[in-house]
Write an enzyme that holds these catalytic residues in place. Structure first.
Site: not given
Ligand code: NOJ
Ligand code: CA
Length: 719
Positions: A185, A207, A521
């Site tokens: 991601e 992340n 998202e």
């Protein structure tokens, strides 16, 4: 097929022992014995050769240009001699294959699987072991894999590391992700290979998982472009009972070498013969569009294992989802704090007032889906455990069958069925895989009993048991177990945070979706790069469809949650284009019904767009810059076109020659207005209708971060 071999020269006779030793050395260090095959159209040439010391290598050319220079093959084993050298060629068998097959769902109706194969049987005299390397050369690239036949000296083995190399011909431009074993991601970094090391530090934030990063470790699919315009994509196909491939870059020589995801002990896989590795794939062309049209990864997977696939159906859906992602609502019914699932009586707990998955609210989504002919509504946060899980890393929080007190399973089943809408189940496993497997049968039975035929599963957080990674062999086996077990209940699976796809949906077509990349998202978590959707089809989508969840019309997240300053890095018109450019048989209309109701003219495209296709034409493409694709709806005469571009904006020029000649069509064009801009003016769009034929050409303006979508339907015949 051409063959050439080289032999050791005879030496002057000495003692018998010396002669034997020399003969042995000659055998061991004999130079290359080359085998060669070409693609059916002869553009690609694969050469296999044994280098000195019996080291197996392969190389690949495209139209005479080096794609992969001589590169080593083989594996290192734990506690056993390596399978990387000391080999002799025992046999080399060439075969050809040409068959056309029909996917259960897909981008095209017919897929041609056409290749020449070379199977090289290698024997390692010193250890009495045998390994076969299978090469398949297609017009669009190469696939190769290792086969380990059943044999006394290689029954059970542990892989220390796979040693497959991809020696590149230069310092290519790369579209890359850090070699994390737990998440993909990330935003893609675009750089030369020589710049990877310097950029890795910024590429892993914000992340990163808890993986220790190598400064030159990369994930696949890895998209490359050579300075002289060759497009090269490296990935794997049919990842089954093996650990996921990433690549270590030697940035002096531009050689990539396989790095498999370790297990909790640091090993890279436990295998028992007879067995196969996944295919290693190299797709290549001098046209970027060919990379997007390639079916090589699917072709290297097995035909479907299911006798009956009539229950597998593409889905367009809305969901009780974006409101939680933006922070407007919550998954949890109550606020958290040391609640034990086994002892908690939820009906005595106070609702927090922001729980979205309540019966009345879900009915609103069902109404919206029914009104706009969407197939389904995803509902997240319906089951107990969310308040206990967040941030706590416990392994038992979800049982997948206990609804919160405000979510009436039976009533919603009845209501949805009465409106001909399905509800999509959500299973957030919290990465606790043993817990999920323990509950799986009951959870699927609960779904079957309550009218659910699709599940979105999720694997957020560190994997339990601790030390295992999301992409290790054990987890890969789990994902496939969950999919095949679901098939027993006629359930379709959309796996989030699972390993990225490798074409397995050909074999298991109920694997209808996957996330395994940075989805929409993240537009609510700081944003995606403007060029993100001009890259993903060249990287993540090479392995299979993605549940990207497009369709966000309210691009300012603060409209839903004043604290959230994130915004969608796309114009509204481009959000429509993604239903065509981001292929998936599972497409979400991700925004809230209250927003769609304000833009119903634009929503019409989402309502109309197909999710299954008879044909696909890539009209324009350049990774990182733009993609324009046309697709023909399954079993219909209508076409849909989508175009996405980067922050530069551009004019897209296309020809509609894909339409049936002699027919007349009405094209509805949803485009950026002249003053549109992904940040400054994202909601400025125009809609126009024009009559078109196969002779029509279109020059369409795309705003920075913009794009356009067209739906093309046949004109009613004149009376
Ligand atoms: C991450 C998934 O990508 C997202 O879609 C989901 O809503 C959350 N996990 C919660 O499971
Ligand atoms: Ca995710």
């Amino acid at each position: 097929m051409q063959q050439s071999s080289f032999f050791c020269r005879p030496r002057p006779a000495g003692t018998a022992g010396r002669a034997l030793a020399i003969l042995w050395l000659c055998l061991l260090f004999q130079p290359a014995k080359a085998e060669e095959i070409k693609s059916p159209n002869a553009n690609l040439t694969l050469t296999f050769a044994l280098q000195a010391g019996g080291v197996p290598t392969y190389s690949l050319t495209y139209k005479g240009r080096a794609v992969i220079k001589p590169s080593h093959l083989g594996l290192d084993l734990q506690g056993a001699p390596a399978l990387t050298n000391g080999f002799a060629v025992a046999a080399a068998k060439a075969t050809a294959f040409d068959q056309t097959w029909q996917p259960v769902w897909g981008e095209v109706k017919n897929i041609r699987n056409h290749y020449n194969e070379l199977a090289v049987t290698l024997t390692q005299a010193a250890t009495h072991r045998t390994m076969i390397v299978h090469f398949r050369v297609f017009d669009d690239g190469l696939g190769f894999r290792y086969e380990f036949p059943r044999q006394p000296e290689l029954a059970y083995f542990v892989v220390k590391e796979e040693r497959t190399q991809f020696a590149l011909a230069g310092d290519h431009k790369a579209f890359w992700l850090p070699g994390d074993y737990d998440t993909q991601e990330y935003s893609t970094t675009t750089s030369k290979l020589s710049e990877v090391r310097g950029l890795m530090k910024t590429a892993v934030t914000p992340n990163a998982s808890q993986t220790t990063f190598s400064p030159t470790g990369l994930q696949t699919p890895l998209m490359l472009k050579s300075q002289d315009g060759l497009y090269i994509n490296i990935h794997e196909a049919a990842l089954v009972d093996y650990s996921c491939l990433s690549l270590e870059l030697d940035d002096q020589n531009f050689v990539l070498e396989s790095r498999l995801t370790p297990d909790a002990q640091g090993n890279k896989g436990s295998l028992q013969t007879p067995c196969l590795s996944p295919w290693r794939t190299v797709i290549v062309s001098d046209k970027a569009a060919d990379i997007l049209e390639s079916k090589l990864v699917l072709n290297l997977n097995e035909p479907t294992k299911y006798k009956d696939t009539s229950w597998i159906k593409p889905i367009k859906y809305v969901g009780v989802w974006w409101e939680m992602i933006t922070g407007k609502s919550t998954w949890a019914y109550t606020t958290g704090g040391n609640i034990k699932l086994d002892s908690t009586d939820y009906s005595k707990l106070k609702p927090n007032g922001t729980h979205a998955a309540n019966t009345a609210h879900v009915k609103e989504y069902i109404d919206f889906a029914a009104q706009h002919k969407l197939d389904a509504v995803l509902v997240e946060g319906w089951n107990t455990g969310w308040e206990d899980w967040f941030g706590q890393g416990k392994d038992y929080v979800f049982d997948f069958v206990t609804p919160y007190p405000d979510f009436d399973v039976q009533e919603l089943h009845r209501y949805a069925a009465s409106k001909n809408v399905k509800i999509i189940m959500h299973h957030e496993t919290s990465g606790s895989v043993r817990n999920y497997e323990r509950h799986l049968d009951k959870a699927y039975q609960f779904m079957a009993d309550n009218g659910y035929s699709a599940v979105k599963s999720g694997y957020v957080g560190n994997i339990l048991p601790r030390g295992e990674h999301h992409y290790g062999q054990w987890l890969n086996n789990h994902y496939l177990y969950a999919v095949t077990k679901a098939a027993e209940y006629k359930i379709m699976v959309n796996g989030h945070e699972a390993v990225r796809p490798t074409g397995l949906s050909r074999t298991y077509p109920n694997l209808i979706g996957n996330e395994a990349a940075r989805g929409t998202e993240y537009e609510a978590f700081g944003g995606n790069n403007v060029d993100h959707t001009t890259i993903l089809p060249f990287t993540r989508l090479i392995g299979g469809p993605m549940d990207y969840t497009p369709g966000i019309f309210q691009t300012r997240i603060s409209a839903y949650n004043p604290q959230n300053t994130s915004f969608v890095h796309s114009t509204l018109a481009r959000q429509l284009a993604l239903y065509v450019t981001m292929y998936s048989p599972l497409q979400m209309a991700a925004d809230l019904p209250e927003t769609y109701n304000k833009f119903l003219d634009a929503f019409q495209f989402i309502q109309d767009v197909a999710v299954d296709w008879d044909d696909t034409k890539v009209l324009e493409a350049e990774p990182g810059d733009y993609i324009t694709i046309a697709r023909k709806a399954k079993g219909k005469s209508s076409w849909f076109v989508g175009s996405t571009c980067d922050e530069q904006g551009r004019t897209s020029t296309i020809s509609l020659r894909f339409l049936d000649p002699g027919k007349s069509y009405v094209a509805t064009v949803y485009a950026d207005a002249k003053n549109a801009h992904y940040e400054k003016n994202p909601q400025a769009y125009t809609i126009r209708k024009v009559t078109v034929t196969s002779k029509s050409k279109l020059a369409q303006y795309c705003a920075p971060g913009g794009g356009y979508a067209i739906s093309i339907t046949e004109s009613a015949p004149r009376r």
